[in-house]
Design an enzyme around this catalytic site. Sequence first.
Site, PDB file in Angstrom:
ATOM      1  N   CYS A   1     -47.153 -39.927   1.723  1.00  0.00           N
ATOM      2  CA  CYS A   1     -48.207 -39.655   2.719  1.00  0.00           C
ATOM      3  C   CYS A   1     -47.642 -39.808   4.132  1.00  0.00           C
ATOM      4  O   CYS A   1     -47.943 -39.015   5.022  1.00  0.00           O
ATOM      5  CB  CYS A   1     -49.388 -40.611   2.549  1.00  0.00           C
ATOM      6  SG  CYS A   1     -50.248 -40.450   0.971  1.00  0.00           S
TER       7      CYS A   1
ATOM      8  N   CYS B   1     -48.770 -45.384   0.872  1.00  0.00           N
ATOM      9  CA  CYS B   1     -48.177 -44.217   0.211  1.00  0.00           C
ATOM     10  C   CYS B   1     -47.008 -43.649   1.031  1.00  0.00           C
ATOM     11  O   CYS B   1     -47.213 -43.082   2.099  1.00  0.00           O
ATOM     12  CB  CYS B   1     -49.282 -43.178   0.017  1.00  0.00           C
ATOM     13  SG  CYS B   1     -48.716 -41.537  -0.428  1.00  0.00           S
TER      14      CYS B   1
END
Length: 107
Positions: free
Chosen positions: A34, A31
Amino acid sequence: MSVSQVTDASFKQEVINNDLPVLVDFWAPWCGPCRMVSPVVDAIAEEYESSIKVVKINTDDNPTIAAEYGIRSIPTLMIFKSGERVDTVIGAVPKSTLESTLNKYIS
């Protein structure tokens, strides 16, 4: 205090049964957002080390907790206090946004 990794097995002990408010970062290695928010979470952990506990949980490796809390997109940051989820921030937000949210729950 550094950020610790929690799992489906350790979530209750590390988060639900904790006396301090806990910031939980739901993330995954693939991600991009993230990875963008990770340094912010690390900085929060250092700056607020006496007031909160900060943990990360990899949603790929720990799908049970992610499903239990309805994680649909990551990063999702949740704040738990006295074993209850009290707030949620979704997405890679600026540090100031996360701080203002956290400050509501720190006595």
